[in-house]
Design an enzyme around this catalytic site. Structure first.
Site, PDB file in Angstrom:
ATOM      1  CB  CYS A   1      -1.049   0.100   1.185  1.00 29.61           C
ATOM      2  SG  CYS A   1      -0.133  -0.343   2.791  1.00 29.61           S
TER       3      CYS A   1
ATOM      4  CG  HIS B   1      -0.936   4.105   4.302  1.00 23.75           C
ATOM      5  ND1 HIS B   1      -2.020   4.190   5.497  1.00 23.75           N
ATOM      6  CD2 HIS B   1      -0.536   2.940   3.688  1.00 23.75           C
ATOM      7  CE1 HIS B   1      -1.700   2.803   5.678  1.00 23.75           C
ATOM      8  NE2 HIS B   1      -1.057   1.992   4.819  1.00 23.75           N
TER       9      HIS B   1
END
EC number: 1.2.1.11
Length: 340
Positions: free
Chosen positions: A130, A243
């Site tokens: 990710c 994130h």
């Protein structure tokens, strides 16, 4: 004519998000099968306006199915992905199992779409980590213009990157701070995550890097360019989804910050929100549910000859996992299978 699609791990966070994104993007699905372990057998999940019951991954026959999106972790993938691939079903895998196999393409469609043709080596395509996925979307258009020598990245990664258990631990620990009667010691994480940051994601390696940091180094080289040097520090933060990354880039050639901003504004998959004023940037909470990778704080690094700093934010359950897998499925359908 559409595709017969399998979602393996359909009851997890990423599996459910895959189903949502397939529906949102109107992927041409003729038939869908949702698979889970036996303990989740019969669980109902949503696909658009339909409700679908999960089937047993252990006994499912992949023969006749076009593609399978796997979100079941490395151990289960190691067992079931080769069975699907052997049956003629192309596997798009979200685990780390196949990312570093030289015969299996590791794809971010905005960055290296041409790699999709390598799927036929083993009938498997890997989805990157990710934290890597959002970073390389930002790096590639800049690399094409000025050639990147070195990247220094610090990540601020949400607890959803560690699964449902991580999100639950943050929630329970946060509540316990306001209700001291119930103590919630660390379980999923190495230390308390509520109101804290933890400079460790995954295990430590002999080099002193964590495996998450190593993944970013190796995957960037495989996806963008093997000559790029990458050093990373990956940190878990008390954020549920999204994130963020602070990225310092050193180039072979000079790149002005204004030109970098223009390049990124035109690049696929990116939205630039960069105003030099209070709040003129994007934070993780603002990117949740969005498809884009957001770039802010673009500025020259005056400490090196050819340097740029930027801030990169994305929904890790989407671009970092489910969305990228669906984009690979779209690419596979468009460039190779050509049914939809």
């Amino acid at each position: 004519m559409g595709y017969r699609v399998v979602i393996a791990g359909a009851t997890g966070n990423v599996g459910r998000e895959m189903l949502n994104i397939l529906a949102e993007r109107q992927f041409p699905v003729d038939e869908i099968a949702v698979l889970a372990s036996r303990r989740s057998l019969g669980t109902e999940v949503s696909f658009g306006d339909k409700t679908v019951k999960t089937q047993d991954l252990d006994t499912f026959d992949f023969t006749g199915w076009d593609m399978a999106l796997f979100a079941v972790g490395s151990d289960a993938t190691k067992k079931y992905a080769p069975l699907a691939a052997k049956a003629g079903c192309v596997v798009i895998d979200n685990s780390s199992l196949y990312r570093y196999d030289a015969d299996i393409p590791l794809i971010v469609p905005e960055v290296n779409p041409e790699a999709v043709h390598q799927y036929s080596n083993k009938n498997i395509i890997a989805n990157p980590n990710c934290s890597t996925a959002q970073m390389v979307v930002a790096l590639k258009p800049l690399h094409d213009r000025a050639t990147i020598k070195r990247v220094v990245v610090s990540t601020y990664q949400s607890v959803s990157g560690s699964g449902k258990e991580g999100a639950d631990e943050l929630w329970e620990q946060t509540k316990s701070i306001y209700n001291p009667i119930k103590d919630v010691p660390p379980n999923k994480f190495q230390k308390q995550i509520a109101f804290n940051v933890i400079p460790q994601i995954d295990v430590f390696m002999d080099s002193g890097d964590t495996k998450e940091e190593w993944k970013m180094m190796v995957e960037t080289k495989k996806i963008v360019d093997p000559s790029i040097k990458v050093t990373a520090t990956c940190v878990r933060v008390p954020v549920f989804v999204g994130h963020a990354e602070s990225i310092n880039i050193e180039f072979e050639d000079h790149l002005d910050e204004n030109e970098a901003r223009d390049i990124l504004q035109e690049a696929p998959g990116i939205m630039v929100i960069d105003k030099r004023e209070a709040g003129g940037y994007v934070t993780p909470i603002e990117c949740v549910g969005d498809f884009a990778t957001f770039i802010s704080r673009i500025r020259q690094d005056s400490t090196i000859d050819n340097g740029i700093n930027l801030w990169c934010v994305s929904d890790n359950l989407r671009k970092g996992a489910a969305l990228n897998a669906v984009q690979i499925a779209e690419l596979l359908g468009r460039e190779v299978l050509k049914k939809g």
